[in-house]
Design an enzyme around this catalytic site. Structure first.
Site, PDB file in Angstrom:
ATOM      1  CE  LYS A  17       1.049   1.056   4.499  1.00 22.49           C
ATOM      2  NZ  LYS A  17       1.906   2.024   5.036  1.00 22.49           N
ATOM      3  CG  ASP A 145      -0.549  -0.445   8.281  1.00 23.04           C
ATOM      4  OD1 ASP A 145      -1.143   0.381   8.639  1.00 23.04           O
ATOM      5  OD2 ASP A 145       0.492  -0.331   7.790  1.00 23.04           O
TER       6      ASP A 145
HETATM    7  P1  ATP Z   1       5.103  -1.028   9.102  1.00 16.40           P
HETATM    8  O1  ATP Z   1       3.831  -2.008   8.738  1.00 16.40           O
HETATM    9  O2  ATP Z   1       5.484  -1.275  10.404  1.00 16.40           O
HETATM   10  O3  ATP Z   1       4.813   0.457   8.440  1.00 16.40           O
HETATM   11  P2  ATP Z   1       6.713  -1.516   6.892  1.00 16.40           P
HETATM   12  O4  ATP Z   1       5.822  -1.332   5.947  1.00 16.40           O
HETATM   13  O5  ATP Z   1       7.699  -0.372   6.910  1.00 16.40           O
HETATM   14  O6  ATP Z   1       6.238  -1.790   8.291  1.00 16.40           O
HETATM   15  P3  ATP Z   1       7.509  -4.283   6.910  1.00 16.40           P
HETATM   16  O7  ATP Z   1       8.148  -4.773   5.682  1.00 16.40           O
HETATM   17  O8  ATP Z   1       5.909  -4.804   7.084  1.00 16.40           O
HETATM   18  O9  ATP Z   1       7.562  -2.740   6.757  1.00 16.40           O
HETATM   19  O10 ATP Z   1       8.292  -4.650   8.100  1.00 16.40           O
HETATM   20  C1  ATP Z   1       8.595  -4.100   9.252  1.00 16.40           C
HETATM   21  C2  ATP Z   1       9.491  -4.969  10.222  1.00 16.40           C
HETATM   22  O11 ATP Z   1       8.516  -6.180  10.446  1.00 16.40           O
HETATM   23  C3  ATP Z   1      10.536  -5.745   9.287  1.00 16.40           C
HETATM   24  O12 ATP Z   1      11.848  -4.914   9.870  1.00 16.40           O
HETATM   25  C4  ATP Z   1      10.734  -6.951   9.909  1.00 16.40           C
HETATM   26  O13 ATP Z   1      11.763  -7.005  11.108  1.00 16.40           O
HETATM   27  C5  ATP Z   1       9.351  -7.309  10.853  1.00 16.40           C
HETATM   28  N1  ATP Z   1       8.582  -8.316   9.939  1.00 16.40           N
HETATM   29  C6  ATP Z   1       7.762  -9.115  10.540  1.00 16.40           C
HETATM   30  N2  ATP Z   1       7.185  -9.887   9.800  1.00 16.40           N
HETATM   31  C7  ATP Z   1       7.489  -9.582   8.601  1.00 16.40           C
HETATM   32  C8  ATP Z   1       7.016 -10.063   7.244  1.00 16.40           C
HETATM   33  N3  ATP Z   1       6.555 -11.056   6.830  1.00 16.40           N
HETATM   34  N4  ATP Z   1       7.927  -9.775   6.126  1.00 16.40           N
HETATM   35  C9  ATP Z   1       8.673  -8.348   6.163  1.00 16.40           C
HETATM   36  N5  ATP Z   1       9.018  -8.116   7.817  1.00 16.40           N
HETATM   37  C10 ATP Z   1       8.475  -8.628   8.728  1.00 16.40           C
END
Ligand code: ATP
Length: 310
Positions: A17, A145
């Site tokens: 998103k 989210d």
């Molecule tokens: P947020 O939803 O917190 O804004 P984001 O979209 O910036 O996060 P994500 O890739 O969802 O980032 O991951 C944030 C952190 O969550 C990663 O650094 C990782 O340590 C952890 N994590 C847990 N599960 C997952 C997953 N399935 N894929 C990626 N990261 C994950």
């Protein structure tokens, strides 16, 4: 609970998103900030394949740094599978395979997409047969989210970002995404925002604990006019993200110089999202960024939420 005849494996695709608008208010006593946001699901997908197993296990591919994604209970997809098993009183396990395309810690909700996909995949694999609203309830327990990744499309999130309502959006919006090599921690960006606000003396005029999305944002989405939308895309976390990664500002300016209508940091960053007038304009922006050695992706939104494919 009855369990229908199970499939051997289930393949689910869920979108990343962009926060087209992200207003951040004050911090509640539980540490969460008041939010008013508009999510748009875009055509950059996570694939999750669920297979029968006695225990719970997880593999991840598509990431440059294998250590960036946890494979244990810290992984949101793993937590989603276990939450569903507990809720359905299912005593088996699942082997989850995650093929990532959404940048890790990129501000595009990749982990949340994995969790939403895991819920849908395990529900189908185990024949749990939960209703959409029951899956949404479980999704909300995993993170603000996650319900949006189930829902897809364009939606307004208020409260702590968890109160989701569909938004009318006409047509298609073309975005050029510029991912970063290094992720950015969401809690770190929120902490930076708090610190910046404190420095600016915002404490004298506390940020509100209840916010709404400005009407012009919703009108622009309804009109389907990217030029109108470009006038109201906004992110309260951007200043904090730029504080951590000043080079993102250059990327935004370069994108605009290359012909994008506007650019913002997506969510907590560091992915930059450049809104373009149409698909041709997006391709031109990509070509120009490419000449500067900047890798980018052309996506469009809105797209559907987590869906079984194949
Ligand atoms: P947020 O939803 O917190 O804004 P984001 O979209 O910036 O996060 P994500 O890739 O969802 O980032 O991951 C944030 C952190 O969550 C990663 O650094 C990782 O340590 C952890 N994590 C847990 N599960 C997952 C997953 N399935 N894929 C990626 N990261 C994950």
């Amino acid at each position: 609970m009855t369990f229908a005849a199970p499939a051997e494996s289930v393949h689910v695709r869920a979108p990343g998103k962009i926060n087209v608008y992200l207003g951040v208010g004050g911090r509640h006593d539980d540490g969460y900030h008041a939010l008013a946001t508009v999510f748009q699901a875009v055509s950059l997908y996570e694939d999750v394949i669920a297979r029968h197993a006695d225990d719970f296990s997880l593999t991840v591919s598509g990431v440059d740094d294998p250590d960036s994604v946890p494979l244990d209970d810290r992984n949101l997809a793993m937590r989603a599978a276990k939450l569903l098993a507990a809720a359905a009183d299912y005593h088996g396990g699942v082997a989850l395979e995650i093929r990532k395309s959404v940048p890790v810690a990129g501000g595009m909700g990749g982990g949340s997409a994995d969790a939403a996909a895991a819920l849908v995949a395990c529900d189908a694999l185990w024949g749990t047969g939960f209703s959409t609203s029951r899956l949404h309830e479980l999704a909300a327990r995993l993170g603000a989210d996650v319900p949006f990744a189930l829902h897809g499309g364009t939606a307004v999130g208020t409260g702590r970002g968890d109160q989701l309502n569909p938004a009318l959006a006409r047509g298609r919006f073309d975005w050029v995404l510029v991912p970063s090599d290094q992720g950015l921690s969401t809690p770190l960006v929120y902490a930076r925002l708090d610190a910046l606000r404190e420095e600016e003396g915002a404490l004298a005029d506390d940020p509100p604990l209840s916010l709404d999305v400005p009407i012009p944002v919703l009108q622009a989405l309804r009109s389907g006019d990217p030029e109108l939308l470009s006038e109201s895309i906004y992110n309260d976390l951007q200043e904090a993200a730029l504080h951590e990664r000043p080079e993102l500002e250059t990327t935004i300016l370069r994108g605009i110089h290359a012909g994008a209508l506007q650019g913002i940091v997506s969510g907590s960053g560091p992915t930059v999202a450049l809104l373009c007038a149409n698909a041709d304009a997006a391709r031109a922006v990509q070509a120009s960024l490419d000449e500067h050695g900047i890798e980018s992706l052309h996506v469009h939104g809105p797209v559907a939420g987590a869906r079984i494919i194949g």
